[in-house]
Enzyme design. Structure first.
Site, PDB file in Angstrom:
ATOM      1  N   CYS A   1      -2.968  -2.436   0.758  1.00  0.00           N
ATOM      2  CA  CYS A   1      -4.227  -2.006   1.373  1.00  0.00           C
ATOM      3  C   CYS A   1      -5.229  -3.149   1.495  1.00  0.00           C
ATOM      4  CB  CYS A   1      -4.798  -0.813   0.605  1.00  0.00           C
ATOM      5  SG  CYS A   1      -5.997   0.076   1.589  1.00  0.00           S
TER       6      CYS A   1
ATOM      7  N   HIS B   1      -0.102   2.968   1.191  1.00  0.00           N
ATOM      8  CA  HIS B   1      -0.066   3.072  -0.273  1.00  0.00           C
ATOM      9  C   HIS B   1       1.289   3.519  -0.791  1.00  0.00           C
ATOM     10  CE1 HIS B   1      -4.393   2.477  -1.161  1.00  0.00           C
ATOM     11  NE2 HIS B   1      -4.495   2.807   0.105  1.00  0.00           N
TER      12      HIS B   1
ATOM     13  N   GLU C   1       2.296   3.446  -3.652  1.00  0.00           N
ATOM     14  CA  GLU C   1       2.147   4.096  -4.958  1.00  0.00           C
ATOM     15  C   GLU C   1       1.792   5.568  -4.792  1.00  0.00           C
ATOM     16  OE1 GLU C   1      -0.174   2.547  -3.482  1.00  0.00           O
ATOM     17  OE2 GLU C   1      -2.151   3.310  -3.983  1.00  0.00           O
TER      18      GLU C   1
ATOM     19  N   ASN D   1      -5.187   5.033   3.324  1.00  0.00           N
ATOM     20  CA  ASN D   1      -6.634   5.100   3.135  1.00  0.00           C
ATOM     21  C   ASN D   1      -7.238   3.761   3.483  1.00  0.00           C
ATOM     22  OD1 ASN D   1      -9.265   5.340   2.309  1.00  0.00           O
ATOM     23  ND2 ASN D   1      -8.791   5.190   0.122  1.00  0.00           N
TER      24      ASN D   1
ATOM     25  N   GLY E   1     -14.185  -1.226   1.422  1.00  0.00           N
ATOM     26  CA  GLY E   1     -15.050  -2.048   2.268  1.00  0.00           C
ATOM     27  C   GLY E   1     -14.361  -3.070   3.146  1.00  0.00           C
TER      28      GLY E   1
END
Lengths: 1070, 379
Positions: B265, B350, B352, B307, B240
């Site tokens: 992120c 990301h 990770e 993302n 969001g």
């Protein structure tokens, strides 16, 4: 990092003739490199012995050497041209090996040439299997257990340590040549011996077999700032044990989860860094145990490869082009992505479709050899298909192969096959195994059963099961019962109209009409490297059955060029060369060029070559869908060989505007009866001939004509099922095969002109004017397929008036057939009479050779004529005559097929060609022999054994060889004949005459050259061991007297003068 | 066929009809696409996809099935999943159940058999938009009404719905998929990780880099954290609009300068906001595993997993004493920032991975290095 300005002049080494394991993918990579490096302002010097390549076009490099690719010859080029850099990674294994040899000879150091991309250390680390394995183990990755052997004894020790099954890989051979899998001791010993013989360093690697494991490949790129990206992942449908070049492969990898894929990616990054490939592309192969995911590193190619060409076409990421830019100093982030234009090349392509590559085999040409697939590559070409799902891409790939198969059709299973036989076929790795997998599903085998038998991953097997089930539903009732919904599903699963038609008992056009009425039509999607995340500016398209079409055709004047499909013996790079020239020609005159082809190795399927590229099968359905979408002003069928020509009739019937020579004229040339009428009308000669549709008819014709006879099917290329028959006893078998291949067309029976001289003529015509491109004199006599025959341009033994007559007849025929474009005619000259053997109103295999020899791009001119221009407008109205000689020599794949015979005949067997060029025809021939890998000796012993008919001229040849200082050995009859003519020669036994015989002498290295001509099946059989031994031991072997005479002339030239090199640009200047 | 029908209706009225797979039902959300060719299971369990209907650009999904080792959180968060073709016969040695069964058991509505490339091109040109996916209700008008009632993501705090709401200790390290070995060195640093919707591979990597990790709810205050005296604080990813998560921005402001802070992120966006920057919504976001990011310090490129639909405005950080450390090469958006004085750094992408390439794991090392330095400075 910007480009390196200290580099001025770059030498690129090509890969030479097309052979199994080294196809036209290296023309694609080399042509890309030449283009982009010249655009960057570098001077490019190119060496390649293969005239059929785009890269050897004179405008591709500043200096182009069509010379043998041997270290000695390339050293001469370096001495002359003084390049400061050498890019060794674009010319396949040949280019790489030559570069390594030049470095080791000290040539590079002497002339201060540096290797770009990969240095000698890196190349050796990747190429020497023991070093490679050690490095891989040192970075914590696993490799199959293995050991090296230089003798049978050493090999036995390795076997004891590892155990069966074992893989034998000879070191330093191409395409896995000599590679085998041994399951028992007998096999093992035989394969070890063969492998040792084939390895230039008598070294083999014996390896733990991971047969049955899953096989993967990653295409990796690295720049000098150590940025590394994976361009593409590839998963093989065929498990380990089958050479990746012979495997059906799929991109991207399908059955790896992200965790497993990333582990593989990590491994690839570690490997390329540890090996130290500084810049460029590499291919790394992995094996994965399907039971537990264990990962083995198999091998690495520190250069562009067949797989990188495939990966480039599969993703839209041009590996060779980018590798060239990286080699001169750019980094990935400085190079724009060609397709999106806005984003950089430093990323990993993501694709939103599935790509299936399917190899194409020609086992039918080598009946003595086993059609089993092993770790040594045997395929001669490949087709690639793109679909939105695996099923769709898979079925498109099958029909792209052009083997008269449109799906996993039950018709291709021998009737009466019992269960044991079926299982046997499933266990064996024959090329057509998947048809048997489908059959097994029809017989209610389960996926588990089939996995057990084939080791093919269940994911692939289940897709085949789905197709079989779908088929059952579709075909259980008639066409009326097939609902629109079912039809749509079938089309989405890749079923072709043709196959649906065959199975539902209607013409494919009926299916086509039905589905179009239901609104089921192909749409086109773009290959864009990014899964539609960014806009694609390059129209690289493939078809599918979905909602949205992105073809977005223009309103420009446009012409479609139909390509040649997968390479095969008889139809290869020469036709792709012509298609590419057609695209270039249209571009030059402002017409939009649209290419249709499905061969991923080629320059024609580079999206840079044409304005728009449709990567599609060349079938009626697929081509018609494109035509419906594009609505072209014309379609060119003349350049892609037999593939588009076969479609021309149906396309014409459907109202498609075929430009150039009319389909009617094509029909006259192909239809024997119509053609005979034409020859009669023009008062020309042809060998007496007839046609037949049965054995009985053939017999009648044969009795009328008398033997020997040439028997062949109509409408095939490369002399498929063509044979010379000397007596009635061998007629039946030959006719049966020809009838089968010929299908609905009659077979052709010609009186065979024994010992005639064969000529090939290529000419260009606009319907008003005809200009001769070149007249080629074959070295082998008529009866040996023109594609397999060496030839001289211009002719060397013919009378001027004969040549003039040949040219007159060529003009006459071209005008009579109203040829618009190219025409090729084959003539035979016997007793000064000119006979017409064959007329082909299309681009021939020799067009690139003639174009390179005379320095005129004939195919390009022809395309412009087809687009409406005249020869007058093009300024080409006079035949070009040059002061040099060009020799074309064919290159054969015999070595790859254990047990195959090397004897030549009317069926074409060669995979590629080379050209030798010089002001002296002996030198030109010598160069062609060196380039083809035949090292003519300049001294030593020659063995001669000839058939009776050849004896008079054998004397002439032997005398010459004697004068050149050769010792002569001969079999009884030949020996007597030579001694009678005062030529000293010694008797040697034939195989059947006891020992020591000729083969013993060969094995003992006591023979340096062989001339052996034969007639009749018995002598051919008897002399087979001689030919095979010569082949395996690389002793030059000549099967015709004419070839022997040319060789003698070449040996003389080699004795008298040193070979010099000269660029083709310099030859044209005179 | 008809009982198997499923549809997707977009807010601009575009309709896609296909077949149902996974769970039956109706779901609303923002329709977005991901260009990863692998990793669908990690994606479905990534909390950042909360209230999103996801389509994969790769057409064949489910090929290798699902595995209990590939979860990235406690449950599936995306509201709907759209593929061209779902594979009913997965093949992989780690496979436990089909993707369809997995979606069904976890109540995610699936839609297959549509022209997903058309959908992706539509989103690319028109922007990410609200949509409704359904296999239980096929009446367009009813779906339209439901869709209209859905407010979308902008201005709403949806982190509160995905954060677990209680603290816990994480103990598992990264397990090598090939050897099965877990990387779990002796812990050296104590890290508190904010759970705004945290992916478990971040936690595994922290363990594998020698951290002892306590995960805390999104609304944990700075005072509560400071009391625990950690060596470092981690700001997680999450779903969001970051600007709506005001309590987290406040907490970060209270922590800045006190100990090393690392954000990923949403954590990066929140750090950017706390440092005085602003955020905005991208047209259709970055979701995939192939995005090139340039490390401005080394000049090297990392292929990254991404993302996000929102982004820190690169211009809003001028004169804020913030170093820009990473840039996206596709569209030149901000991918990483650093504030050495305040001992805070963050990346938009990301590192990770899971799914995606492992090019950027050095950032976890950087985090522990910074914690080591801070410890030394204290002594």
């Amino acid at each position: 990092m910007p480009k390196d300005k200290s580099i001025k002049k770059i030498l690129i080494i090509g890969s030479g003739p097309i052979v199994i394991g080294q196809g036209c993918e290296f023309d694609y990579s080399g042509a890309q490199a030449c283009k982009v490096l010249r655009k960057e302002g570098y001077q490019v010097v190119l060496v390649n012995s293969n005239p059929a390549t785009i890269m050897t076009d004179p405008e591709m490099a500043n200096k182009t050497y069509i010379e043998p690719i041997t270290p000695a010859m390339v050293a001469k080029i370096i001495e002359k041209e003084r390049p400061d850099s050498l890019l060794p990674t674009l010319g396949g294994q040949t280019g790489l090996n030559t570069a390594v040899a030049l470095a080791e000879m000290g040539v590079l150091k002497k002339y201060k040439v540096r290797l770009l991309g990969a240095d000698l250390q890196a190349i050796k680390k990747a190429e020497e299997r023991d070093r490679f394995k050690k490095i891989v183990q040192d970075i914590g990755l696993e490799v199959p257990k293995s050991g090296f052997a230089h003798s049978i004894e050493e090999a036995m020790k390795v076997m004891e340590q590892i155990g069966f099954p074992l893989i034998i890989r000879p070191s330093y051979t191409l395409g896995g040549m000599g590679g085998n899998v041994a399951y028992n001791l007998d096999e093992y010993k035989r394969m070890v011996q063969w492998g040792l013989d084939l390895s230039p360093k008598r070294q083999i690697l014996v390896e733990e077999s991971v047969v049955g494991w899953k096989e993967y490949e990653l295409e990796v790129m690295r720049d000098r700032k150590d940025n590394v990206v994976i361009v593409c992942s590839i998963e093989n449908l065929d498990p380990m044990g089958i050479h990746t070049g012979d495997s059906i492969t799929v991109a991207p990898a399908q059955t790896l989860s992200d965790k497993e894929y990333q582990a593989m990616r990590d491994a690839a990054l570690k490997i390329i860094r540890a090996i130290g490939v500084e810049t460029g592309g590499s291919n790394i192969q992995f094996a994965v145990n399907p039971k537990n995911g264990k990962l083995y590193v198999i091998e690495m190619n520190p250069r562009v490869s067949r797989s990188s060409a495939l990966a480039s076409k599969a993703t839209g990421f041009p590996i060779a082009k980018i590798a060239s830019l990286l080699a001169v100093g750019y980094t990935l982030d400085e190079i724009p992505n060609d397709i999106t234009k806005k984003t950089p090349a430093c990323f990993e392509p993501t694709i939103d479709y599935v790509v299936v590559k399917w190899p194409r085999f020609t086992f039918e040409k080598f009946p003595q050899t086993s059609p089993e697939l092993t770790v040594q590559m045997k395929s001669v070409g490949e087709a690639m298909a793109i679909g939105r799902t695996f099923k769709e891409a898979f079925q498109k790939a099958i029909r792209s192969l052009e083997i008269e198969r449109y799906s996993l059709d039950a018709r291709h299973i021998k009737p009466g096959l019992n269960d044991d036989q079926l299982q046997e076929r499933l266990r064996k790795n024959y090329w057509d195994k998947l048809w048997y997998v489908a059959e097994a599903y029809r017989r209610k085998y389960t996926t588990e059963d089939l996995f057990e038998l084939t080791h093919i991953d269940p994911w692939f097997l289940n897709h085949i099961r789905d197709l079989v089930e779908m088929e059952k539903k579709l075909f259980s009732a008639g066409l009326d019962k097939v609902s629109n919904e079912m039809l749509r599903q079938a089309k989405e699963a890749g079923f072709s109209d043709k196959y649906l038609g065959i199975k539902l008992g209607v013409e494919e056009t009926v299916i086509r009409r039905k589905r179009l009425q239901a609104g089921i039509q192909a749409v086109y999607k773009r290959v864009d490297t990014c899964g539609a995340e960014f806009e694609a500016s390059t129209p690289y398209l493939y078809s599918t059955f979905e909602a949205e079409c992105e073809a977005n055709p223009t309103t420009r004047r446009k012409i479609i060029i139909l390509g040649g499909g997968p390479n095969r013996i008889g139809q290869g790079i020469e036709f792709d060369y012509c298609c590419v020239h057609a695209a270039f020609a249209l571009d030059e005159i402002g017409i939009e060029s649209i290419m249709v082809n499905c061969n991923p190795e080629t320059v024609s399927t580079d999206y840079d070559t044409s304005d728009r590229l449709y990567f599609e099968p060349l079938t009626y359905e697929d081509v018609m869908s494109i035509i419906d979408t594009e609505k072209p002003d014309g379609v060119i069928v003349q350049f892609g060989g037999q593939t588009p020509l076969k479609l021309s009739k149906a396309l014409h019937k459907a109202g498609v505007p075929i430009i150039g020579t009319s389909p009617g004229s094509i029909e006259i040339a192909e239809d024997r009866k119509l053609f005979n009428k034409l020859v009669e009308k023009l008062n020309l000669l042809q060998p007496f001939s007839g046609t037949a549709t049965s054995y009985e008819e053939t017999l009648k014709v044969a009795r009328k004509l008398g033997y020997p006879l040439l028997v062949r099917p109509s409408f095939v290329l490369g002399g498929r099922a063509m044979d010379i028959v000397y007596d009635e006893s061998s007629l039946k078998a030959c006719v049966d095969e020809a009838l089968e291949v010929s299908g609905e067309h009659p077979i052709l029976i010609d009186k065979f002109l024994d010992d005639a001289t064969e000529l090939d003529v290529d000419a260009i015509s606009d319907g008003q004017t005809v200009v001769i491109g070149g007249v080629m004199e074959h070295i082998e006599e008529a009866g040996i397929h023109s594609g397999d025959s060496a030839c001289f341009l211009p002719p060397v033994t013919l009378k001027p008036e004969t040549i003039a007559e040949v040219k007159r007849q060529t003009r006459l025929l071209a005008l009579e057939l109203q040829v618009k474009g190219l025409i090729n005619i084959q003539f035979a000259i016997k007793d000064d009479k000119v006979y017409i053997l064959e007329v082909n109103p299309r681009a021939s295999r020799t067009i690139p050779f003639v174009s390179k020899a005379i320095g005129v791009p004939l195919a390009k001119l022809a395309a412009k004529i087809q687009a409406g221009m005249t020869l007058q407008q093009l300024g080409f109205t006079k035949e070009v005559s040059r002061n040099h000689y060009a020799v074309k020599e064919a290159v054969f794949p015999f070595l790859k097929f254990q047990g195959a015979d090397v004897i030549l005949g009317p069926e074409m067997l060669s995979t590629g060609e080379v050209m030798g060029i010089s002001d002296d025809y002996g030198v030109a021939y010598a160069k062609s022999q060196i380039a083809a890998g035949c090292n003519l000796p300049t001294k030593g012993t020659v063995f001669i054994s000839v058939r009776d008919a050849d004896k008079p001229r054998a004397v002439q040849m032997a005398r010459k060889l004697h004068e050149l200082g050769f010792k002569i050995l001969a079999t009884k009859g030949t020996c007597i004949e030579l001694i009678k003519n005062n030529i000293p020669s010694e008797f040697v036994r034939k195989m059947i005459e006891g020992r020591p015989n000729v083969v013993d002498l060969m094995i003992n290295n006591q023979i340096d050259l062989i001339v052996n001509t034969t007639v009749g099946e018995q002598t051919i059989r008897d002399s087979f061991p001689i030919r095979r031994t010569a082949l395996d031991r690389q002793i030059p072997y000549i099967t015709t007297i004419r070839g022997g005479l040319a060789a003698a002339r070449a040996i003389e030239a080699l004795q008298n003068e040193k070979l010099t090199v000269k660029s083709i640009q310099a030859y044209y200047r005179k | 066929m008809s009982n198997n029908k499923a549809i997707l209706l977009l807010e601009d009225g575009t309709l896609f009809t296909g077949r149902s797979f996974g769970a039956k039902g109706t779901a609303v959300g923002e329709v977005v696409f991901n260009t990863s060719m692998t990793g669908y299971q990690e994606i479905t369990t990534d909390p950042s996809y909360f209230e999103q209907i996801l389509t994969m650009t790769y057409p064949m999904i489910g090929n290798y099935g699902t595995s209990s080792d590939d979860w990235e959180s406690r449950k599936l968060f995306c509201s709907g999943f759209i593929v061209k073709e779902n594979c009913p016969f997965p093949s992989n040695w780690r496979n436990e159940k089909t993707f369809s069964d997995y979606l069904k058991e976890n109540n995610v509505v699936g839609l297959e058999g549509i022209d997903t490339r058309r959908l992706v091109r539509h989103i690319r040109t028109q922007g990410a938009m609200r949509g409704i996916i359904s296999s239980s209700e096929l009446d367009i008008n009813k779906l339209r009404k439901k869709l209209d009632a859905y407010p979308g993501l902008v201005g709403r705090d949806i982190v509160q719905h995905v954060t677990l709401g209680k603290s816990y200790t994480w103990t598992k390290g990264v397990v090598d998929v090939l050897t099965g070995q877990e990387c779990k060195p002796k812990p050296v640093y104590r890290v508190i990780a904010y759970d705004f919707g945290i992916k478990q591979n971040i936690l595994r990597l922290l363990i594998s880099h020698g951290c002892k990790v306590e995960v805390v709810p999104a609304d944990t205050t700075a005072a509560q954290i400071l009391k625990k005296k950690p060596d470092g604080v981690f700001l997680s990813n999450g779903p969001g609009d970051p600007a709506a998560v005001t309590y987290a921005i406040d907490a970060i402001r209270g922590l800045l300068g006190k100990m090393p802070i690392f954000g990923i992120c949403l954590g990066h966006q929140l750090l950017g906001l706390a440092l005085g920057g602003t955020t905005y919504k991208l047209k259709f976001g970055h979701r995939g595993a192939n995005h090139p990011v340039k490390n401005l310090e080394t000049g090297k490129i990392e292929i990254t997993s991404q993302n996000h639909g929102f982004c820190v405005d690169i211009n809003s950080l001028k004169d804020k004493n913030v170093e820009l450390t990473h840039m996206n090469l596709n569209d030149n958006t901000l991918e990483g920032l650093r504030c050495k004085k305040l001992k805070a750094f963050s990346v938009q992408y990301h590192p990770e991975a899971s799914p995606g390439p492992h090019d950027s794991q050095y950032l976890f090392k950087q985090f522990t290095d910074w914690m080591g330095k801070a410890r030394k400075a204290k002594k």
